[in-house]
Design a protein around this motif. Structure first.
Motif, PDB file in Angstrom:
ATOM      1  N   SER A 191      49.708  41.712  56.595  1.00 42.13           N
ATOM      2  CA  SER A 191      49.617  42.897  57.449  1.00 42.13           C
ATOM      3  C   SER A 191      48.235  43.531  57.363  1.00 42.13           C
ATOM      4  O   SER A 191      47.690  44.004  58.370  1.00 42.13           O
ATOM      5  CB  SER A 191      50.685  43.918  57.046  1.00 42.13           C
ATOM      6  OG  SER A 191      50.521  44.294  55.679  1.00 42.13           O
ATOM      7  N   LEU A 192      47.648  43.525  56.175  1.00 39.86           N
ATOM      8  CA  LEU A 192      46.300  44.077  56.020  1.00 39.86           C
ATOM      9  C   LEU A 192      45.279  43.247  56.781  1.00 39.86           C
ATOM     10  O   LEU A 192      44.400  43.789  57.463  1.00 39.86           O
ATOM     11  CB  LEU A 192      45.932  44.128  54.538  1.00 39.86           C
ATOM     12  CG  LEU A 192      44.525  44.637  54.203  1.00 39.86           C
ATOM     13  CD1 LEU A 192      44.380  46.103  54.594  1.00 39.86           C
ATOM     14  CD2 LEU A 192      44.236  44.485  52.715  1.00 39.86           C
TER      15      LEU A 192
ATOM     16  N   VAL B 241      40.506  46.410  47.603  1.00 35.44           N
ATOM     17  CA  VAL B 241      40.304  46.986  48.929  1.00 35.44           C
ATOM     18  C   VAL B 241      40.309  48.509  48.824  1.00 35.44           C
ATOM     19  O   VAL B 241      41.260  49.102  48.316  1.00 35.44           O
ATOM     20  CB  VAL B 241      41.409  46.520  49.902  1.00 35.44           C
ATOM     21  CG1 VAL B 241      41.190  47.136  51.283  1.00 35.44           C
ATOM     22  CG2 VAL B 241      41.441  44.993  49.983  1.00 35.44           C
ATOM     23  N   TYR B 242      39.244  49.130  49.333  1.00 35.26           N
ATOM     24  CA  TYR B 242      39.120  50.584  49.365  1.00 35.26           C
ATOM     25  C   TYR B 242      39.074  51.044  50.822  1.00 35.26           C
ATOM     26  O   TYR B 242      39.104  50.227  51.745  1.00 35.26           O
ATOM     27  CB  TYR B 242      37.867  51.023  48.614  1.00 35.26           C
ATOM     28  CG  TYR B 242      37.923  50.700  47.132  1.00 35.26           C
ATOM     29  CD1 TYR B 242      38.474  51.594  46.221  1.00 35.26           C
ATOM     30  CD2 TYR B 242      37.424  49.486  46.657  1.00 35.26           C
ATOM     31  CE1 TYR B 242      38.533  51.291  44.864  1.00 35.26           C
ATOM     32  CE2 TYR B 242      37.482  49.178  45.302  1.00 35.26           C
ATOM     33  CZ  TYR B 242      38.035  50.074  44.417  1.00 35.26           C
ATOM     34  OH  TYR B 242      38.105  49.780  43.072  1.00 35.26           O
TER      35      TYR B 242
ATOM     36  N   SER C 252      30.821  46.119  53.175  1.00 36.10           N
ATOM     37  CA  SER C 252      31.350  47.143  54.074  1.00 36.10           C
ATOM     38  C   SER C 252      32.485  46.527  54.874  1.00 36.10           C
ATOM     39  O   SER C 252      32.592  45.298  55.029  1.00 36.10           O
ATOM     40  CB  SER C 252      30.249  47.649  55.016  1.00 36.10           C
ATOM     41  OG  SER C 252      29.828  46.614  55.897  1.00 36.10           O
ATOM     42  N   GLU C 253      33.350  47.371  55.416  1.00 35.10           N
ATOM     43  CA  GLU C 253      34.489  46.873  56.190  1.00 35.10           C
ATOM     44  C   GLU C 253      34.013  46.088  57.412  1.00 35.10           C
ATOM     45  O   GLU C 253      34.601  45.067  57.778  1.00 35.10           O
ATOM     46  CB  GLU C 253      35.372  48.051  56.619  1.00 35.10           C
ATOM     47  CG  GLU C 253      36.682  47.645  57.245  1.00 35.10           C
ATOM     48  CD  GLU C 253      37.589  48.838  57.484  1.00 35.10           C
ATOM     49  OE1 GLU C 253      37.664  49.299  58.639  1.00 35.10           O
ATOM     50  OE2 GLU C 253      38.200  49.316  56.507  1.00 35.10           O
TER      51      GLU C 253
ATOM     52  N   GLU D  28      39.993  50.186  37.042  1.00 36.08           N
ATOM     53  CA  GLU D  28      40.154  51.342  36.158  1.00 36.08           C
ATOM     54  C   GLU D  28      39.139  52.430  36.489  1.00 36.08           C
ATOM     55  O   GLU D  28      39.418  53.617  36.327  1.00 36.08           O
ATOM     56  CB  GLU D  28      40.001  50.900  34.703  1.00 36.08           C
ATOM     57  CG  GLU D  28      41.160  50.049  34.196  1.00 36.08           C
ATOM     58  CD  GLU D  28      40.928  49.535  32.791  1.00 36.08           C
ATOM     59  OE1 GLU D  28      39.805  49.756  32.253  1.00 36.08           O
ATOM     60  OE2 GLU D  28      41.846  48.915  32.215  1.00 36.08           O
ATOM     61  N   GLN D  29      37.960  52.021  36.946  1.00 37.72           N
ATOM     62  CA  GLN D  29      36.926  52.976  37.308  1.00 37.72           C
ATOM     63  C   GLN D  29      37.293  53.725  38.584  1.00 37.72           C
ATOM     64  O   GLN D  29      37.104  54.942  38.679  1.00 37.72           O
ATOM     65  CB  GLN D  29      35.594  52.230  37.506  1.00 37.72           C
ATOM     66  CG  GLN D  29      34.401  53.120  37.766  1.00 37.72           C
ATOM     67  CD  GLN D  29      33.899  53.768  36.497  1.00 37.72           C
ATOM     68  OE1 GLN D  29      34.318  53.407  35.410  1.00 37.72           O
ATOM     69  NE2 GLN D  29      33.011  54.727  36.630  1.00 37.72           N
ATOM     70  N   LYS D  30      37.819  52.999  39.567  1.00 36.51           N
ATOM     71  CA  LYS D  30      38.212  53.599  40.841  1.00 36.51           C
ATOM     72  C   LYS D  30      39.414  52.843  41.382  1.00 36.51           C
ATOM     73  O   LYS D  30      39.326  51.647  41.670  1.00 36.51           O
ATOM     74  CB  LYS D  30      37.048  53.546  41.843  1.00 36.51           C
ATOM     75  CG  LYS D  30      37.348  54.217  43.167  1.00 36.51           C
ATOM     76  CD  LYS D  30      36.142  54.115  44.107  1.00 36.51           C
ATOM     77  CE  LYS D  30      36.425  54.751  45.454  1.00 36.51           C
ATOM     78  NZ  LYS D  30      35.268  54.609  46.379  1.00 36.51           N
ATOM     79  N   LYS D  31      40.538  53.519  41.509  1.00 36.79           N
ATOM     80  CA  LYS D  31      41.777  52.861  41.924  1.00 36.79           C
ATOM     81  C   LYS D  31      41.688  52.403  43.374  1.00 36.79           C
ATOM     82  O   LYS D  31      41.405  53.190  44.280  1.00 36.79           O
ATOM     83  CB  LYS D  31      42.954  53.822  41.746  1.00 36.79           C
ATOM     84  CG  LYS D  31      44.299  53.174  42.015  1.00 36.79           C
ATOM     85  CD  LYS D  31      45.432  54.150  41.762  1.00 36.79           C
ATOM     86  CE  LYS D  31      46.784  53.497  42.034  1.00 36.79           C
ATOM     87  NZ  LYS D  31      47.903  54.432  41.790  1.00 36.79           N
ATOM     88  N   PRO D  32      41.922  51.116  43.638  1.00 38.53           N
ATOM     89  CA  PRO D  32      41.847  50.612  45.020  1.00 38.53           C
ATOM     90  C   PRO D  32      43.138  50.848  45.790  1.00 38.53           C
ATOM     91  O   PRO D  32      44.195  51.104  45.206  1.00 38.53           O
ATOM     92  CB  PRO D  32      41.605  49.109  44.804  1.00 38.53           C
ATOM     93  CG  PRO D  32      42.292  48.813  43.511  1.00 38.53           C
ATOM     94  CD  PRO D  32      42.149  50.049  42.656  1.00 38.53           C
TER      95      PRO D  32
END
Length: 249
Positions: free
Chosen positions: A131-132, A87-88, A111-112, A69-73
């Motif tokens: 796929s991701l 996942v961002y 981090s990625e 809710e704070q930041k949509k992934p």
């Protein structure tokens, strides 16, 4: 000061007192509150970074929902009591149950590059679309068998976690989210019944028992609120056929 302006001033003060009492019993709707998750562990190696935060007494789905809710992934895994992923574009958040303290939830912000070099692809495929994972990991590249901070003693990352230093805490502040909550009516006890303002709703004067009661002298009671003793009638003196009130000329 003339008596009439003083009397009016006391009326204004008493009315203000009433308003404060009534507003204190009001009920407010939803409000926004901030909740902070403290930084607990740090793992840094160049572009590979992983920061661990603790959400005390919260479940994995509850914390994942607040973060989403704070930041949509870009993508979020299905609801699970043990592990969830958000996942961002440049980081992954692994929300996981603390195996050592099951009442708490751990928030791992990776981090990625950290995910590529440390995580087990087969573990991630159980939560995210294939796929991701295929785009993230090169089939011929190096990767680890790490499965999250909660199981770090069994599935270890390439570099061990360390307690955050004062410098780390300054550079990497605690994770803060905003959530909604309710403010309930004031003046309610545990049984749910509202507390009365004074005895029988009266607000003038105080008795020795601590209850607020009305003066019994038939007066309005304004003076008794602001003076420790009852108001006294103005003294008079007898002259030759005339009565003069003290304090007037």
């Amino acid at each position: 000061m003339p008596r009439r302006p003083l009397f009016l001033l006391k009326i204004v003060l008493v009315l203000s007192f009433f308003v404060s009492l009534l507003s204190g019993c009001g009920e407010f709707g939803e409000v926004t509150m901030k909740e902070t998750y403290p930084l607990e562990s740090v793992n840094k190696d160049g572009s590979q970074t992983s920061y661990i935060y603790r959400a005390a007494n919260k479940t994995v789905p509850e914390v994942a929902r607040e973060l989403a809710e704070q930041k949509k992934p870009r993508q979020i895994s299905k609801e699970d009591a043990e592990h969830m992923f958000l996942v961002y574009s440049n980081e992954w958040i692994h929300v996981q149950k603390d195996e050592r303290n099951p009442d708490d939830t751990l928030i791992e912000v990776d981090s990625e590059e950290y995910v590529k070099q440390n995580y087990s692809p087969s573990f991630l495929e159980g939560y995210l679309v294939a796929s991701l994972i295929g785009n993230m990991f090169d089939s011929l590249g190096r990767h680890g068998d790490y499965r999250g901070y909660s199981s770090r003693d069994v599935y270890q990352p390439a570099k061990q976690y360390e307690a955050p230093t004062a410098k780390d805490k300054k550079a990497i502040p605690p994770l803060t989210v905003e959530r909604s909550g309710s403010i309930f009516k004031r003046g309610q006890d545990n049984s749910g019944s509202s507390k009365k303002v004074g005895d029988n709703g009266n607000v003038f004067g105080k008795s020795s028992s601590g209850k607020i009661v009305k003066e019994k002298d038939g007066k309005s009671g304004f003076d008794s609120i602001f003076s420790p003793s009852k108001s006294k009638k103005p003294k008079t003196r007898v002259g030759t056929g005339k009565i003069f009130k003290r304090g007037r000329r």
